[in-house]
Motif scaffolding. Sequence first.
Motif, PDB file in Angstrom:
ATOM      1  N   ALA A  25      15.681  -3.125  47.401  1.00  0.00           N
ATOM      2  CA  ALA A  25      16.999  -3.543  47.890  1.00  0.00           C
ATOM      3  C   ALA A  25      16.930  -5.020  48.268  1.00  0.00           C
ATOM      4  N   ALA A  26      18.007  -5.745  48.027  1.00  0.00           N
ATOM      5  CA  ALA A  26      18.039  -7.170  48.366  1.00  0.00           C
ATOM      6  C   ALA A  26      17.820  -7.352  49.863  1.00  0.00           C
ATOM      7  N   GLN A  27      17.010  -8.356  50.198  1.00  0.00           N
ATOM      8  CA  GLN A  27      16.676  -8.655  51.583  1.00  0.00           C
ATOM      9  C   GLN A  27      17.126 -10.069  51.909  1.00  0.00           C
ATOM     10  N   SER A  28      17.462 -10.304  53.157  1.00  0.00           N
ATOM     11  CA  SER A  28      17.861 -11.649  53.574  1.00  0.00           C
ATOM     12  C   SER A  28      16.633 -12.562  53.561  1.00  0.00           C
ATOM     13  N   SER A  29      16.902 -13.853  53.535  1.00  0.00           N
ATOM     14  CA  SER A  29      15.827 -14.832  53.607  1.00  0.00           C
ATOM     15  C   SER A  29      15.006 -14.621  54.878  1.00  0.00           C
ATOM     16  N   GLU A  30      15.683 -14.322  55.982  1.00  0.00           N
ATOM     17  CA  GLU A  30      14.993 -14.095  57.262  1.00  0.00           C
ATOM     18  C   GLU A  30      14.047 -12.899  57.177  1.00  0.00           C
ATOM     19  N   GLN A  31      14.461 -11.856  56.480  1.00  0.00           N
ATOM     20  CA  GLN A  31      13.591 -10.691  56.305  1.00  0.00           C
ATOM     21  C   GLN A  31      12.387 -11.040  55.439  1.00  0.00           C
ATOM     22  N   LEU A  32      12.616 -11.800  54.375  1.00  0.00           N
ATOM     23  CA  LEU A  32      11.540 -12.139  53.451  1.00  0.00           C
ATOM     24  C   LEU A  32      10.468 -12.997  54.112  1.00  0.00           C
ATOM     25  N   VAL A  33      10.862 -13.982  54.935  1.00  0.00           N
ATOM     26  CA  VAL A  33       9.858 -14.881  55.528  1.00  0.00           C
ATOM     27  C   VAL A  33       8.957 -14.170  56.534  1.00  0.00           C
TER      28      VAL A  33
ATOM     29  N   ASN B  83       4.083 -35.056  49.409  1.00  0.00           N
ATOM     30  CA  ASN B  83       3.956 -34.394  50.714  1.00  0.00           C
ATOM     31  C   ASN B  83       4.520 -32.976  50.661  1.00  0.00           C
ATOM     32  N   PHE B  84       5.667 -32.827  50.012  1.00  0.00           N
ATOM     33  CA  PHE B  84       6.267 -31.497  49.877  1.00  0.00           C
ATOM     34  C   PHE B  84       5.356 -30.589  49.053  1.00  0.00           C
ATOM     35  N   PHE B  85       4.861 -31.084  47.933  1.00  0.00           N
ATOM     36  CA  PHE B  85       3.973 -30.269  47.100  1.00  0.00           C
ATOM     37  C   PHE B  85       2.691 -29.899  47.848  1.00  0.00           C
ATOM     38  N   ASN B  86       2.168 -30.788  48.684  1.00  0.00           N
ATOM     39  CA  ASN B  86       0.991 -30.444  49.491  1.00  0.00           C
ATOM     40  C   ASN B  86       1.306 -29.310  50.452  1.00  0.00           C
ATOM     41  N   SER B  87       2.491 -29.333  51.044  1.00  0.00           N
ATOM     42  CA  SER B  87       2.904 -28.238  51.934  1.00  0.00           C
ATOM     43  C   SER B  87       3.047 -26.934  51.155  1.00  0.00           C
ATOM     44  N   VAL B  88       3.620 -27.016  49.959  1.00  0.00           N
ATOM     45  CA  VAL B  88       3.758 -25.822  49.107  1.00  0.00           C
ATOM     46  C   VAL B  88       2.379 -25.294  48.734  1.00  0.00           C
TER      47      VAL B  88
ATOM     48  N   GLY C 203      19.894 -21.929  46.152  1.00  0.00           N
ATOM     49  CA  GLY C 203      19.497 -22.892  45.139  1.00  0.00           C
ATOM     50  C   GLY C 203      18.527 -22.419  44.078  1.00  0.00           C
ATOM     51  N   TRP C 204      18.056 -21.209  44.168  1.00  0.00           N
ATOM     52  CA  TRP C 204      17.124 -20.687  43.164  1.00  0.00           C
ATOM     53  C   TRP C 204      17.925 -20.104  42.009  1.00  0.00           C
ATOM     54  N   GLU C 205      17.379 -20.238  40.791  1.00  0.00           N
ATOM     55  CA  GLU C 205      18.033 -19.688  39.611  1.00  0.00           C
ATOM     56  C   GLU C 205      17.070 -18.781  38.857  1.00  0.00           C
ATOM     57  N   LEU C 206      17.635 -17.885  38.097  1.00  0.00           N
ATOM     58  CA  LEU C 206      16.847 -16.933  37.324  1.00  0.00           C
ATOM     59  C   LEU C 206      16.644 -17.466  35.913  1.00  0.00           C
ATOM     60  N   LEU C 207      15.402 -17.529  35.484  1.00  0.00           N
ATOM     61  CA  LEU C 207      15.055 -17.888  34.111  1.00  0.00           C
ATOM     62  C   LEU C 207      14.566 -16.630  33.406  1.00  0.00           C
TER      63      LEU C 207
ATOM     64  N   ALA D  36      11.453 -17.852  49.701  1.00  0.00           N
ATOM     65  CA  ALA D  36      12.072 -17.959  51.030  1.00  0.00           C
ATOM     66  C   ALA D  36      11.225 -18.822  51.959  1.00  0.00           C
ATOM     67  N   LYS D  37       9.913 -18.691  51.869  1.00  0.00           N
ATOM     68  CA  LYS D  37       9.031 -19.490  52.715  1.00  0.00           C
ATOM     69  C   LYS D  37       9.030 -20.953  52.283  1.00  0.00           C
ATOM     70  N   ILE D  38       9.103 -21.212  50.986  1.00  0.00           N
ATOM     71  CA  ILE D  38       9.203 -22.594  50.503  1.00  0.00           C
ATOM     72  C   ILE D  38      10.476 -23.234  51.037  1.00  0.00           C
ATOM     73  N   ASP D  39      11.564 -22.478  51.064  1.00  0.00           N
ATOM     74  CA  ASP D  39      12.832 -23.004  51.569  1.00  0.00           C
ATOM     75  C   ASP D  39      12.747 -23.429  53.037  1.00  0.00           C
ATOM     76  N   ASN D  40      11.786 -22.920  53.772  1.00  0.00           N
ATOM     77  CA  ASN D  40      11.623 -23.281  55.183  1.00  0.00           C
ATOM     78  C   ASN D  40      10.730 -24.501  55.393  1.00  0.00           C
ATOM     79  N   LEU D  41      10.128 -25.019  54.315  1.00  0.00           N
ATOM     80  CA  LEU D  41       9.262 -26.190  54.442  1.00  0.00           C
ATOM     81  C   LEU D  41      10.098 -27.466  54.514  1.00  0.00           C
ATOM     82  N   PRO D  42       9.638 -28.447  55.277  1.00  0.00           N
ATOM     83  CA  PRO D  42      10.374 -29.714  55.348  1.00  0.00           C
ATOM     84  C   PRO D  42      10.258 -30.470  54.024  1.00  0.00           C
TER      85      PRO D  42
END
Length: 120
Positions: free
Chosen positions: A2-10, A62-67, A38-42, A109-115
Amino acid sequence: MAAQSSEQLVKKRCVPCEGGVEKLDQEAARAQLEELSGWELLQNPDRIKKTWTVRNFMAGMNFFNSVAELAETEGHHPDLHLVGYRNLSIEIWTHAIQGLSENDFILAAKIDNLPVELKA
């Protein structure tokens, strides 16, 4: 799934997958994507992708290092792309099943929370 919210996923952790897990069908993947920004399905193979335009080259690195640190912690590794020094994209899928699993949406969802320093 079942679809989960971003908050549930993180709040979840990626679970090691060496195969044997059913990949999500298109309907389930699309429903889950509605909960992420902002995510899309390929397709072929099924994966999700998001793009960013960052302030400059170092902001992208810097972002990629955090990822990368997050991916190591989660044991789930995305494909990272840097083009034109500040155009970033990330593709995520579960390699072992050549498709999407819950892990992919947890990581997204966790990537979306990174600065990230976006272009003004």
